[in-house]
Design a protein around this motif. Structure first.
Motif, PDB file in Angstrom:
ATOM      1  N   ALA A 141       0.835  -1.204   0.000  1.00  0.00           N
ATOM      2  CA  ALA A 141       0.000   0.000   0.000  1.00  0.00           C
ATOM      3  C   ALA A 141       0.871   1.257   0.000  1.00  0.00           C
ATOM      4  O   ALA A 141       0.590   2.223  -0.722  1.00  0.00           O
ATOM      5  CB  ALA A 141      -0.931  -0.007   1.206  1.00  0.00           C
ATOM      6  N   ARG A 145       1.250   4.195  -2.917  1.00  0.00           N
ATOM      7  CA  ARG A 145       1.108   5.641  -2.668  1.00  0.00           C
ATOM      8  C   ARG A 145       2.315   6.412  -3.220  1.00  0.00           C
ATOM      9  O   ARG A 145       2.165   7.485  -3.806  1.00  0.00           O
ATOM     10  CB  ARG A 145       0.944   5.908  -1.178  1.00  0.00           C
ATOM     11  CG  ARG A 145      -0.425   5.526  -0.625  1.00  0.00           C
ATOM     12  CD  ARG A 145      -0.637   6.105   0.767  1.00  0.00           C
ATOM     13  NE  ARG A 145       0.336   5.582   1.722  1.00  0.00           N
ATOM     14  CZ  ARG A 145       0.160   4.475   2.445  1.00  0.00           C
ATOM     15  NH1 ARG A 145      -0.963   3.769   2.308  1.00  0.00           N
ATOM     16  NH2 ARG A 145       1.075   4.091   3.312  1.00  0.00           N
ATOM     17  N   PRO A 166      -4.951  -6.409  -5.173  1.00  0.00           N
ATOM     18  CA  PRO A 166      -5.955  -5.436  -4.712  1.00  0.00           C
ATOM     19  C   PRO A 166      -5.360  -4.234  -3.984  1.00  0.00           C
ATOM     20  O   PRO A 166      -5.895  -3.122  -4.075  1.00  0.00           O
ATOM     21  CB  PRO A 166      -6.844  -6.272  -3.783  1.00  0.00           C
ATOM     22  CG  PRO A 166      -6.720  -7.663  -4.312  1.00  0.00           C
ATOM     23  CD  PRO A 166      -5.298  -7.785  -4.749  1.00  0.00           C
ATOM     24  N   ALA A 167      -4.257  -4.435  -3.269  1.00  0.00           N
ATOM     25  CA  ALA A 167      -3.626  -3.318  -2.569  1.00  0.00           C
ATOM     26  C   ALA A 167      -3.102  -2.284  -3.563  1.00  0.00           C
ATOM     27  O   ALA A 167      -3.227  -1.069  -3.339  1.00  0.00           O
ATOM     28  CB  ALA A 167      -2.501  -3.829  -1.679  1.00  0.00           C
ATOM     29  N   TYR A 168      -2.511  -2.756  -4.649  1.00  0.00           N
ATOM     30  CA  TYR A 168      -2.027  -1.827  -5.667  1.00  0.00           C
ATOM     31  C   TYR A 168      -3.191  -1.192  -6.424  1.00  0.00           C
ATOM     32  O   TYR A 168      -3.153   0.006  -6.755  1.00  0.00           O
ATOM     33  CB  TYR A 168      -1.090  -2.548  -6.636  1.00  0.00           C
ATOM     34  CG  TYR A 168       0.229  -2.912  -5.999  1.00  0.00           C
ATOM     35  CD1 TYR A 168       1.192  -1.942  -5.750  1.00  0.00           C
ATOM     36  CD2 TYR A 168       0.499  -4.225  -5.614  1.00  0.00           C
ATOM     37  CE1 TYR A 168       2.402  -2.265  -5.144  1.00  0.00           C
ATOM     38  CE2 TYR A 168       1.701  -4.561  -5.004  1.00  0.00           C
ATOM     39  CZ  TYR A 168       2.649  -3.576  -4.772  1.00  0.00           C
ATOM     40  OH  TYR A 168       3.832  -3.901  -4.163  1.00  0.00           O
ATOM     41  N   GLU A 169      -4.215  -1.968  -6.694  1.00  0.00           N
ATOM     42  CA  GLU A 169      -5.377  -1.419  -7.392  1.00  0.00           C
ATOM     43  C   GLU A 169      -6.024  -0.310  -6.560  1.00  0.00           C
ATOM     44  O   GLU A 169      -6.384   0.745  -7.094  1.00  0.00           O
ATOM     45  CB  GLU A 169      -6.389  -2.531  -7.677  1.00  0.00           C
ATOM     46  CG  GLU A 169      -5.926  -3.522  -8.745  1.00  0.00           C
ATOM     47  CD  GLU A 169      -6.885  -4.658  -8.954  1.00  0.00           C
ATOM     48  OE1 GLU A 169      -6.975  -5.156 -10.091  1.00  0.00           O
ATOM     49  OE2 GLU A 169      -7.538  -5.073  -7.977  1.00  0.00           O
ATOM     50  N   GLU A 170      -6.147  -0.534  -5.266  1.00  0.00           N
ATOM     51  CA  GLU A 170      -6.764   0.473  -4.399  1.00  0.00           C
ATOM     52  C   GLU A 170      -5.876   1.714  -4.285  1.00  0.00           C
ATOM     53  O   GLU A 170      -6.361   2.849  -4.345  1.00  0.00           O
ATOM     54  CB  GLU A 170      -7.003  -0.126  -3.012  1.00  0.00           C
ATOM     55  CG  GLU A 170      -7.670   0.842  -2.048  1.00  0.00           C
ATOM     56  CD  GLU A 170      -7.941   0.209  -0.693  1.00  0.00           C
ATOM     57  OE1 GLU A 170      -8.341   0.941   0.223  1.00  0.00           O
ATOM     58  OE2 GLU A 170      -7.739  -1.013  -0.566  1.00  0.00           O
ATOM     59  N   GLY A 171      -4.559   1.492  -4.117  1.00  0.00           N
ATOM     60  CA  GLY A 171      -3.661   2.614  -3.925  1.00  0.00           C
ATOM     61  C   GLY A 171      -3.477   3.474  -5.169  1.00  0.00           C
ATOM     62  O   GLY A 171      -3.121   4.653  -5.063  1.00  0.00           O
ATOM     63  N   ALA A 173      -5.915   3.650  -7.746  1.00  0.00           N
ATOM     64  CA  ALA A 173      -7.195   3.869  -8.425  1.00  0.00           C
ATOM     65  C   ALA A 173      -7.498   5.350  -8.648  1.00  0.00           C
ATOM     66  O   ALA A 173      -8.003   5.735  -9.720  1.00  0.00           O
ATOM     67  CB  ALA A 173      -8.321   3.224  -7.626  1.00  0.00           C
ATOM     68  N   GLU A 174      -7.194   6.199  -7.675  1.00  0.00           N
ATOM     69  CA  GLU A 174      -7.560   7.612  -7.795  1.00  0.00           C
ATOM     70  C   GLU A 174      -6.804   8.297  -8.926  1.00  0.00           C
ATOM     71  O   GLU A 174      -7.379   9.090  -9.685  1.00  0.00           O
ATOM     72  CB  GLU A 174      -7.282   8.330  -6.473  1.00  0.00           C
ATOM     73  CG  GLU A 174      -7.700   9.796  -6.490  1.00  0.00           C
ATOM     74  CD  GLU A 174      -7.466  10.476  -5.159  1.00  0.00           C
ATOM     75  OE1 GLU A 174      -7.625  11.717  -5.102  1.00  0.00           O
ATOM     76  OE2 GLU A 174      -7.116   9.778  -4.170  1.00  0.00           O
TER      77      GLU A 174
END
Length: 340
Positions: A141, A145, A166-171, A173-174
């Motif tokens: 994560a 960032r 998923p951690a990379y996708e979430e970090g 995504a924005e």
């Protein structure tokens, strides 16, 4: 003034400067030292051997433990032997060794001197980056960032474990609304992606992909690849056979690509000097070599000694290239800005 009271500069009483005479005396001693040419023959031979190694590195056979590729991976570091031999030549007071050392010094500067200077320029349309995030990264994560803050328009990641994707996708995504993950490699983009698909590099599982990035100036074919790791084994030396097979397959895929503008991002587990990557390097330009500042070493992150993470291009103009700050991976991220 009496003789005992004399307190002037170091000269004799007739007014002649002794400092000059001392220097002259030293030169006279060197001229009279007949051994100055005979001493240091072994050092001179070492200088000759170093020169031959740098000039004919491509002739070193790979049949024995991939010795040729190993030498080429760390080829720039051979330059460190020049100052070492220089010190030894001075200690030995060997004119023969000092003159012989001029040859490897000139050869090294001819081969690598261009990389020392800053060749970067302002401008460019697209910022691209790549990072082997390390499958055992303890902070995916945090790494995500850091990469999201890099300013890259297109970001390639290698060594993605399925459970941490998923951690990379979430970090990411924005900043990156478009992305595709194929096997253990992935591509994130601020611009639309089209026709994302795996690329077969003959490994039995997916470690390479291709996608079209749709820019305001047209599409760019972007490849992401993680070639197999090289190994150093006591009984086999430097082994890289699978890496070489995959490099050839990747080269074939790029050669067959009809797109005029091609970008390759990834961990190639080899440097631009490594002959095993000729199938790739013969078609594309290194952004670091064309527009970087220094060697841009990326591995290992704690003390970078080789640039095995590459950004290579065809049909676009490199404007600048650099290494990004260290993450929790054992590789440094690398980035480049190109003109479309």
């Amino acid at each position: 003034m009496t003789e005992t009271e004399y307190d002037g500069p170091e000269d004799d009483r007739s007014g002649n400067d002794r400092s000059g005479s001392r220097f002259g005396a030293a030169l006279d001693r060197l001229r009279g030292d007949r051994g100055i040419w005979r001493r240091g023959i072994i050092l001179a031979l070492c200088a000759v051997a170093l020169t031959l190694l740098m000039v004919f590195h491509s002739d070193i056979p790979n049949r024995i433990g991939n010795l040729g590729s190993l030498t080429e991976t760390f080829l720039p570091w051979l330059g460190l032997f020049v100052p070492l031999l220089l010190v030894l030549a001075l200690v030995r007071r060997s004119a023969t060794a000092l003159i012989a050392l001029l040859v490897p010094a000139v050869v090294w500067l001819n081969v690598f001197g261009g990389l020392i200077a800053d060749k970067s320029a302002a401008g460019g349309d697209l910022t691209i980056a790549t990072h082997n995030v390390n499958a055992d990264n303890p902070d995916p994560a945090g790494t995500a960032r850091q990469l999201a803050a890099s300013g890259a328009d297109v970001l390639a990641l290698e060594e993605l474990k399925g459970d941490v994707v998923p951690a990379y996708e979430e970090g990411l995504a924005e900043k990156y609304p478009y992305h595709s993950v194929q096997g253990t490699v992935g591509l994130w983009s601020k611009l639309p992606l089209r026709a994302a698909q795996p690329v077969d590099i003959r490994m039995g599982w997916t470690r390479a992909m291709r996608a079209n990035v749709v820019t305001p100036k047209g599409e760019v074919a972007v490849y992401v690849a993680h070639l197999p790791s090289v190994r150093v084994k006591l009984n086999a030396g430097f082994t890289a056979n699978q890496r070489d097979i995959s490099a050839n397959a990747l080269g074939e895929a790029i050669s067959a690509d009809r797109h005029e503008r091609v970008v390759l991002l990834g961990d190639l587990n080899g440097t631009m000097n490594d002959r095993a990557l000729n199938a790739v390097t013969s078609q594309l330009r290194s952004t670091q070599g064309a527009a970087g500042d220094g060697f841009g070493f990326s591995w290992p992150a704690s003390f970078p000694m080789a640039r095995i993470d590459q950004i290579m291009v065809k049909g676009v103009e490199p404007m600048s290239s650099w290494a990004l700050p260290e993450t929790r991976s054992d590789h440094l991220p690398v980035a480049a800005r190109v003109q479309l």
